[in-house]
Enzyme design. Sequence first.
Site, PDB file in Angstrom:
ATOM      1  N   SER A  14     -33.736  36.863  34.463  1.00 55.48           N
ATOM      2  CA  SER A  14     -33.183  38.050  35.130  1.00 55.48           C
ATOM      3  C   SER A  14     -32.904  39.108  34.071  1.00 55.48           C
ATOM      4  CB  SER A  14     -31.885  37.689  35.842  1.00 55.48           C
ATOM      5  OG  SER A  14     -30.887  37.423  34.880  1.00 55.48           O
ATOM      6  N   LYS A  15     -32.429  40.243  34.529  1.00 54.57           N
ATOM      7  CA  LYS A  15     -32.093  41.325  33.606  1.00 54.57           C
ATOM      8  C   LYS A  15     -31.122  40.845  32.533  1.00 54.57           C
ATOM      9  CE  LYS A  15     -32.478  45.740  36.001  1.00 54.57           C
ATOM     10  NZ  LYS A  15     -33.739  46.033  35.372  1.00 54.57           N
ATOM     11  N   ARG A  16     -30.249  39.947  32.945  1.00 53.27           N
ATOM     12  CA  ARG A  16     -29.174  39.512  32.058  1.00 53.27           C
ATOM     13  C   ARG A  16     -29.674  38.631  30.896  1.00 53.27           C
ATOM     14  NH1 ARG A  16     -26.739  35.073  32.156  1.00 53.27           N
ATOM     15  NH2 ARG A  16     -27.732  34.496  34.109  1.00 53.27           N
TER      16      ARG A  16
END
Length: 487
Positions: free
Chosen positions: A258-260
């Site tokens: 994910s973006k994280r």
Amino acid sequence: MSNKSEVRVRFAPSPTGDLHVGNIRTALFDWAYARHTGGKLIFRIEDTDTERVTDQYIQAAIDTLKWLGLNWDEGPEVGGEYGPYLQSQRLEIYATWAQKFLDQGDAYHCYCSAEELEERRSAQMKNNQAPGYDGKCRDLSAEQVSQYKSLGRKPVVRMRMPDGETVFVDAIRGEVKFEHKYVPDFVLARADGSPLYTLAVAVDDVLMKITHVLRGEDLLSSTPRQIRVYQAMGVAESEYPIFAHLPFVMGQDNAKLSKRNGEVSIAWYREQGFLPEAICNYLALLGWSPGDDKENITMQELVDLFTVERVNSSPARFDMKKLEAINGDKIRALTLDKFLEWSLPFLINAKVITGNPQEIEVVKSALPIIQERIIKLAEIPAMLKFLFVKDFKVEAEELGKLTDEASQNVLKVALAKVEPLQSWDHAGIEAVLRSALIDELGLKPRIAFSALRIAVTGSHISPPLFESLELLGKERSIARIKAVISK
Ligand code: GLU
């Protein structure tokens, strides 16, 4: 892994957003396999979900593949014998097959409403049964059908899954078995006639004569349903494509990417200034290896060495640091002209330059001194800005670091030493400054040069100092040093 005469492998995204790391890893492996075997890469857009797939995302997918250098032999823009390659343009084909399956008795009309299905699903869950269609409409009598019709219900087309199991050999995972009690009858076409993924993908793989399906592991469980469609189409088992399900790409923390924990969208990498060859090189290592510990490979080496046998079945972990390291290596390997070509859009977008020939000359002379130090092209504007700003001023935050007595002393001594210099080249500048500040004043280089660096570039992070002074020119360098010496 192939005993088929001509390899035809496809990349078939459903562009419901920008292509992400997982999609591109699949595209890359599809491409590498096609190129390695001398086969064809078919690029097919699976856009039957018209609510989520937009023209803009389709175009972005096409542009991304081009930008990465993953060319295709059949598909959008290039056409081909088995087109159209946009599923939205093939709806009649799917409708014809769905009707055929109905006529053959392989499929049936199902009149269950969404609410009814949901109700029964909850009941299954409550009773610890595997959720899925229970076969209610499998064998409706003519009477029941007309009753549903009189209620105005529109049926979906559902495939009949026979008892038993589906077994196939996955080129990466070996034998894979699905018991049909866990593969309930599935929907092929909605009440409005539009096809679902399983119908469209299987029909197209057959009609487009696909020999190899290399795709993400998330699609493994849809394989028995696709095989069921091949059977209903009358395809012999020896003609099924060979399946190879690529391992998951996990985030840095082993959770879903994910973006994280590792950015997903390829558009982001592009904006950050990752080079296509670095992205491809790095993604190639997600689940595949060239055989030794070698990590820096070219596209040609990937093509030469790529085999499905070398693809691993265990999940690959995305590692941003490794990607950055590879990107740095690829940047250092660029010729000056190529590096310039890549850098200019970043400088122009950041409004550091407008792009006129004079500015380009300056950029060209400055690039060699930063080529060794940057990891991403997006770092370039901040590094070279000092050469182009019109009304140069050290910002308050950095200026504060220059007001103490020691810094002021460094600046005064430096000014006195460089001002009389006749020729303005980095070696000469370095020689006088080192002798005055390090040898005579006995300062540590970091302390000695940091004040000067801030004074002329406005930042304590910059390209190498002496080269920066040379590039800036004597007049501007001296003016900037003078401007920060307190009166
Ligand atoms: N269109 C599908 C997706 O993007 C993949 C199709 C396939 O590779 O079988 O998830």
